[in-house]
Design an enzyme around this catalytic site. Structure first.
Site, mmCIF file in Angstrom:
data_model
loop_
_atom_site.group_PDB
_atom_site.id
_atom_site.type_symbol
_atom_site.label_atom_id
_atom_site.label_comp_id
_atom_site.label_asym_id
_atom_site.label_seq_id
_atom_site.Cartn_x
_atom_site.Cartn_y
_atom_site.Cartn_z
ATOM 1 N N ASN A 41 46.245 46.555 25.607
ATOM 2 C CA ASN A 41 47.390 46.128 24.780
ATOM 3 C C ASN A 41 46.949 45.163 23.672
ATOM 4 O OD1 ASN A 41 46.971 43.696 26.033
ATOM 5 N ND2 ASN A 41 49.000 43.544 26.984
ATOM 6 N N PHE A 89 40.846 46.601 34.385
ATOM 7 C CA PHE A 89 40.456 45.271 33.897
ATOM 8 C C PHE A 89 41.633 44.521 33.279
ATOM 9 C CE2 PHE A 89 36.443 47.696 33.255
ATOM 10 C CZ PHE A 89 35.625 46.946 34.075
ATOM 11 N N SER A 132 36.780 39.122 41.767
ATOM 12 C CA SER A 132 35.970 37.974 41.353
ATOM 13 C C SER A 132 35.457 37.204 42.563
ATOM 14 C CB SER A 132 36.864 37.065 40.508
ATOM 15 O OG SER A 132 36.307 35.795 40.366
ATOM 16 N N TYR A 157 45.434 32.367 38.928
ATOM 17 C CA TYR A 157 44.527 33.454 38.519
ATOM 18 C C TYR A 157 43.764 33.975 39.747
ATOM 19 C CZ TYR A 157 40.053 35.418 37.098
ATOM 20 O OH TYR A 157 38.941 36.219 37.012
ATOM 21 N N LYS A 161 43.795 37.709 41.997
ATOM 22 C CA LYS A 161 42.635 38.523 42.396
ATOM 23 C C LYS A 161 42.743 38.857 43.889
ATOM 24 C CE LYS A 161 40.472 38.961 38.480
ATOM 25 N NZ LYS A 161 40.615 40.248 37.788
ATOM 26 N N TYR A 185 32.852 40.110 41.042
ATOM 27 C CA TYR A 185 31.852 39.659 40.071
ATOM 28 C C TYR A 185 31.528 38.199 40.287
ATOM 29 C CZ TYR A 185 34.293 43.409 37.530
ATOM 30 O OH TYR A 185 34.916 44.559 37.165
ATOM 31 N N ASN A 187 29.089 35.425 37.920
ATOM 32 C CA ASN A 187 29.348 34.924 36.553
ATOM 33 C C ASN A 187 28.758 35.858 35.500
ATOM 34 O OD1 ASN A 187 29.714 32.598 38.376
ATOM 35 N ND2 ASN A 187 30.035 31.470 36.477
ATOM 36 N N ASN A 207 34.118 29.029 29.449
ATOM 37 C CA ASN A 207 32.917 29.353 30.214
ATOM 38 C C ASN A 207 31.653 28.808 29.558
ATOM 39 O OD1 ASN A 207 34.741 32.220 30.773
ATOM 40 N ND2 ASN A 207 34.090 30.937 32.461
ATOM 41 N N PHE A 226 29.426 19.428 32.837
ATOM 42 C CA PHE A 226 30.395 18.795 33.738
ATOM 43 C C PHE A 226 29.756 18.318 35.041
ATOM 44 C CE2 PHE A 226 33.280 21.934 31.417
ATOM 45 C CZ PHE A 226 33.734 20.974 30.511
ATOM 46 N N GLY A 305 38.086 21.205 40.141
ATOM 47 C CA GLY A 305 38.185 22.590 40.624
ATOM 48 C C GLY A 305 36.857 23.319 40.726
#
Ligand code: UFG
Length: 347
Positions: A41, A89, A132, A157, A161, A185, A187, A207, A226, A305
């Site tokens: 889309n 996907f 994921s 999110y 999954k 998956y 990374n 990412n 981080f 997180g």
């Protein structure tokens, strides 16, 4: 007179096929001899990757602009093409955004997949779901195998999954003749070696690798690492960075397994990773070394997180799918930089 053969190619639908992973998978499928229809889309991408796919393959690929939340449109597409398999996907994928707008994620990611499942059941289509490693959550039993317990999702999110995996498992269990595979998956990073397709994040990348390449290109001033106080050798988090072309090839193996009727169970799960943990610092240093440049970075506080470390045990995919990650981290990071240079106008 020469004999003529009518070779019937298996037909695969790639939903979200104009995105980062979908475009690489389309290339590998077509090069392996599958007929592919791309549907998207275009809510999270432009035509860059679609055009790149057509250039790599040397022809205009069938493309349908549509929303998978539109059940009628999905039904119509499946009825017209009678796909042998669908790779799904099409979904929203920003972890942080999903925390602030859970309804947007649940509505889109669940509705679209339910529509795909419904049409797949009706038309006898094999289903490959793009899952994921996030489903494993925070675990200290590493590496994770497909038998490792899933942990409660830490974001909407991640929850979509897990829920979509369960939708697929239950559909396959309930409806005779249905088959499904979920690929988890780790990374995914890098770009196609042609530098014609790659990752194009909108706005500030979340990412690591797109942030690194944009910093190297001068689009971002400085990379923030981080946290360097994690219990790892260099204090930074560890991940299983998997090359995007290697990852795409795993889909070809999984689709082939489904279409050729070689599945051992009607619903199967595979980890798609290298099995090699790499720290954030190690990745930054490798990027600098192989591309011969210096990156502007600083250490900042931990990102809420983040798990300390996660990497795959890919044995099942190696043995059952006959798939193995092959590209080196060095080659992957060279490809990522080549792609970034292609999409960033020279200053
Ligand atoms: N990182 C930085 N700086 C950045 C970006 C990331 O130091 O600017 C670090 C993160 O803290 C983390 C590592 O790099 O330690 C990898 O971070 P990514 O955001 O690249 O990847 P994640 O492991 O957080 O995300 C992956 C997938 C998501 C998935 C998520 C679940 O990319 O799709 O795992 O945790 F949802």
């Amino acid at each position: 007179m020469a004999l003529q053969y009518n070779i019937i190619m298996s037909k695969v639908l790639v939903s979200g096929g104009a995105g980062f992973i979908g475009s690489h998978v389309t290339v590998e499928l077509v090069q392996a001899g599958y007929e592919v229809v791309i549907a998207d889309n275009m809510s999270n991408c432009d035509l860059t990757n679609y055009n790149g796919v057509c250039r790599i393959l040397g022809r205009k690929m069938p493309f349908v602009k549509m929303d998978f939340c539109d059940a009628k449109a999905v039904h119509k597409l499946f009825k017209k093409h009678r796909f042998d398999a669908v790779i799904h996907f099409a979904a929203y994928k920003a972890v942080g955004e999903s925390v602030g707008e859970p309804d947007k994620y649940y509505l889109n990611n669940l509705t679209s997949f339910l529509n795909v499942l419904e049409a797949s059941r009706e038309f006898g289509t094999n289903v490959l779901f793009s899952s994921s490693a996030t489903v494993y959550g925070d675990t200290d039993k590493l590496p994770v195998t497909e038998a490792s317990e899933r942990q409660p999702a830490t974001s909407p999110y991640g929850n979509t999954k897990q829920m979509c995996e369960d939708f697929l498992r239950d559909a396959v269990r309930a409806y005779q003749g249905m088959h499904g595979i979920a690929l988890r998956y780790f990374n995914p990073i890098g770009a196609h070696p042609s530098a014609l397709i790659g990752e194009l994040p909108r706005g500030v990348p979340n990412n690591l690798v797109p942030f690194i390449t944009q910093t190297a290109a001068g689009v971002r001033e400085c990379l923030s690492i981080f946290g360097d106080d994690y219990p790892t050798e260099d204090g930074t988090c560890k991940r299983d960075f998997i090359d995007i072309v290697d990852l795409a090839k795993a889909h070809v193996c999984a689709v082939r397994r489904m279409i050729d009727g070689r599945m051992k169970e009607n619903y199967e799960i595979f980890n798609v990773g290298t099995g090699r943990p790499v720290s954030v610092m190690e990745l930054v240093n490798t990027f600098q070394k192989v591309n011969n440049l210096k990156l502007n970075y600083k250490i900042v506080a931990r990102r809420p997180g983040d798990v300390v470390a996660i990497w795959a045990d890919p044995t099942k995919a190696n043995e059952e799918l006959g798939w193995k990650a092959e590209r080196s981290l060095e080659d992957t990071l060279r490809a990522a930089w080549l792609w970034q240079q292609k999409v960033t106008p020279a200053k």
